[in-house]
Design a protein around this motif. Structure first.
Motif, PDB file in Angstrom:
ATOM      1  N   TYR A 180      -0.038  51.175  22.539  1.00  0.00           N
ATOM      2  CA  TYR A 180      -0.269  52.134  21.458  1.00  0.00           C
ATOM      3  C   TYR A 180      -0.950  51.464  20.267  1.00  0.00           C
ATOM      4  O   TYR A 180      -1.835  52.052  19.648  1.00  0.00           O
ATOM      5  N   TYR A 181      -0.552  50.260  19.942  1.00  0.00           N
ATOM      6  CA  TYR A 181      -1.125  49.564  18.798  1.00  0.00           C
ATOM      7  C   TYR A 181      -2.627  49.340  18.978  1.00  0.00           C
ATOM      8  O   TYR A 181      -3.411  49.522  18.047  1.00  0.00           O
ATOM      9  N   HIS A 182      -3.026  48.961  20.189  1.00  0.00           N
ATOM     10  CA  HIS A 182      -4.436  48.672  20.455  1.00  0.00           C
ATOM     11  C   HIS A 182      -5.204  49.887  20.972  1.00  0.00           C
ATOM     12  O   HIS A 182      -6.434  49.848  21.063  1.00  0.00           O
ATOM     13  N   GLY A 183      -4.501  50.941  21.332  1.00  0.00           N
ATOM     14  CA  GLY A 183      -5.157  52.142  21.838  1.00  0.00           C
ATOM     15  C   GLY A 183      -5.819  51.926  23.186  1.00  0.00           C
ATOM     16  O   GLY A 183      -6.964  52.315  23.384  1.00  0.00           O
ATOM     17  N   ILE A 184      -5.090  51.301  24.113  1.00  0.00           N
ATOM     18  CA  ILE A 184      -5.658  51.041  25.434  1.00  0.00           C
ATOM     19  C   ILE A 184      -4.855  51.751  26.522  1.00  0.00           C
ATOM     20  O   ILE A 184      -3.845  52.383  26.225  1.00  0.00           O
ATOM     21  N   LEU A 185      -5.322  51.675  27.735  1.00  0.00           N
ATOM     22  CA  LEU A 185      -4.747  52.361  28.900  1.00  0.00           C
ATOM     23  C   LEU A 185      -4.794  53.881  28.726  1.00  0.00           C
ATOM     24  O   LEU A 185      -3.918  54.604  29.188  1.00  0.00           O
ATOM     25  N   GLY A 186      -5.810  54.364  28.045  1.00  0.00           N
ATOM     26  CA  GLY A 186      -5.972  55.803  27.869  1.00  0.00           C
ATOM     27  C   GLY A 186      -5.160  56.384  26.730  1.00  0.00           C
ATOM     28  O   GLY A 186      -5.190  57.595  26.506  1.00  0.00           O
ATOM     29  N   LEU A 187      -4.425  55.551  26.019  1.00  0.00           N
ATOM     30  CA  LEU A 187      -3.640  56.020  24.874  1.00  0.00           C
ATOM     31  C   LEU A 187      -4.480  55.932  23.607  1.00  0.00           C
ATOM     32  O   LEU A 187      -5.260  54.999  23.439  1.00  0.00           O
ATOM     33  N   GLY A 188      -4.308  56.889  22.725  1.00  0.00           N
ATOM     34  CA  GLY A 188      -4.960  56.816  21.428  1.00  0.00           C
ATOM     35  C   GLY A 188      -4.250  55.783  20.563  1.00  0.00           C
ATOM     36  O   GLY A 188      -3.047  55.554  20.719  1.00  0.00           O
ATOM     37  N   LYS A 189      -4.994  55.152  19.675  1.00  0.00           N
ATOM     38  CA  LYS A 189      -4.382  54.166  18.780  1.00  0.00           C
ATOM     39  C   LYS A 189      -3.383  54.890  17.879  1.00  0.00           C
ATOM     40  O   LYS A 189      -3.736  55.842  17.190  1.00  0.00           O
ATOM     41  N   ASP A 190      -2.128  54.427  17.905  1.00  0.00           N
ATOM     42  CA  ASP A 190      -1.051  55.079  17.164  1.00  0.00           C
ATOM     43  C   ASP A 190      -0.098  53.999  16.652  1.00  0.00           C
ATOM     44  O   ASP A 190       0.901  53.667  17.301  1.00  0.00           O
ATOM     45  N   VAL A 191      -0.413  53.447  15.479  1.00  0.00           N
ATOM     46  CA  VAL A 191       0.369  52.344  14.924  1.00  0.00           C
ATOM     47  C   VAL A 191       1.809  52.763  14.608  1.00  0.00           C
ATOM     48  O   VAL A 191       2.737  52.021  14.930  1.00  0.00           O
ATOM     49  N   PRO A 192       2.048  53.937  14.014  1.00  0.00           N
ATOM     50  CA  PRO A 192       3.450  54.325  13.776  1.00  0.00           C
ATOM     51  C   PRO A 192       4.274  54.391  15.064  1.00  0.00           C
ATOM     52  O   PRO A 192       5.439  53.986  15.088  1.00  0.00           O
ATOM     53  N   ARG A 193       3.686  54.892  16.146  1.00  0.00           N
ATOM     54  CA  ARG A 193       4.400  54.951  17.434  1.00  0.00           C
ATOM     55  C   ARG A 193       4.663  53.542  17.955  1.00  0.00           C
ATOM     56  O   ARG A 193       5.741  53.259  18.494  1.00  0.00           O
TER      57      ARG A 193
ATOM     58  N   ASP B  57      11.243  44.592  27.462  1.00  0.00           N
ATOM     59  CA  ASP B  57       9.887  44.067  27.626  1.00  0.00           C
ATOM     60  C   ASP B  57       8.884  45.194  27.859  1.00  0.00           C
ATOM     61  O   ASP B  57       7.764  45.152  27.353  1.00  0.00           O
ATOM     62  N   ALA B  58       9.277  46.184  28.630  1.00  0.00           N
ATOM     63  CA  ALA B  58       8.393  47.328  28.892  1.00  0.00           C
ATOM     64  C   ALA B  58       8.157  48.138  27.617  1.00  0.00           C
ATOM     65  O   ALA B  58       7.028  48.563  27.349  1.00  0.00           O
ATOM     66  N   ILE B  59       9.196  48.341  26.847  1.00  0.00           N
ATOM     67  CA  ILE B  59       9.064  49.091  25.595  1.00  0.00           C
ATOM     68  C   ILE B  59       8.162  48.332  24.630  1.00  0.00           C
ATOM     69  O   ILE B  59       7.287  48.922  23.983  1.00  0.00           O
ATOM     70  N   ASN B  60       8.337  47.014  24.557  1.00  0.00           N
ATOM     71  CA  ASN B  60       7.470  46.189  23.725  1.00  0.00           C
ATOM     72  C   ASN B  60       6.021  46.285  24.196  1.00  0.00           C
ATOM     73  O   ASN B  60       5.103  46.456  23.392  1.00  0.00           O
ATOM     74  N   HIS B  61       5.811  46.184  25.504  1.00  0.00           N
ATOM     75  CA  HIS B  61       4.459  46.239  26.069  1.00  0.00           C
ATOM     76  C   HIS B  61       3.821  47.605  25.812  1.00  0.00           C
ATOM     77  O   HIS B  61       2.630  47.695  25.498  1.00  0.00           O
ATOM     78  N   LEU B  62       4.609  48.658  25.930  1.00  0.00           N
ATOM     79  CA  LEU B  62       4.112  49.999  25.635  1.00  0.00           C
ATOM     80  C   LEU B  62       3.691  50.099  24.169  1.00  0.00           C
ATOM     81  O   LEU B  62       2.664  50.705  23.849  1.00  0.00           O
ATOM     82  N   GLY B  63       4.473  49.475  23.294  1.00  0.00           N
ATOM     83  CA  GLY B  63       4.099  49.429  21.877  1.00  0.00           C
ATOM     84  C   GLY B  63       2.756  48.745  21.670  1.00  0.00           C
ATOM     85  O   GLY B  63       1.937  49.185  20.856  1.00  0.00           O
ATOM     86  N   GLU B  64       2.511  47.676  22.409  1.00  0.00           N
ATOM     87  CA  GLU B  64       1.215  46.983  22.314  1.00  0.00           C
ATOM     88  C   GLU B  64       0.071  47.890  22.748  1.00  0.00           C
ATOM     89  O   GLU B  64      -1.004  47.873  22.148  1.00  0.00           O
TER      90      GLU B  64
END
Length: 100
Positions: free
Chosen positions: A67-80, A58-65
């Motif tokens: 990255y997909y949306h580029g939130i929580l200070g992460l850049g948007k990274d669809v491949p990641r 669940d955490a890995i899935n949430h982390l993927g979300e």
């Protein structure tokens, strides 16, 4: 959606339960594990990453979300995001299958 994920333990809480917890004075802690809620994006991301490092699907899935949306200070990274969803799906996350 009508629920929120608690990033400390990756448990989902419906909005009604969230309201009841706030009215009962539990608005500063997770009602499942009693961990203090994160104050900022960096703390929230650290909690998600800690669970993901332990292999929590669940955490890995949430982390993927994130990255997909580029939130929580992460850049948007669809491949990641896709890479994380594949890993979460392999660990049994039905939500990750849905995202893929």
């Amino acid at each position: 959606k009508h629920s929120t994920i608690n990033v400390c333990c990756m448990k989902r809480k419906c909005d009604g339960c969230l309201l009841a917890a706030c009215q009962g004075g539990m608005d500063d802690r997770c009602s499942f594990c009693r961990t203090p809620l994160p104050a900022d994006d960096a703390s929230q991301l650290a909690m998600i990453q800690k669970c993901a490092d332990k292999g929590d699907a669940d955490a890995i899935n949430h982390l993927g979300e994130q990255y997909y949306h580029g939130i929580l200070g992460l850049g948007k990274d669809v491949p990641r995001a896709i890479e994380l969803w594949i890993k979460a799906a392999e660990l049994g996350s039905s939500e990750a299958h849905h995202h893929l």
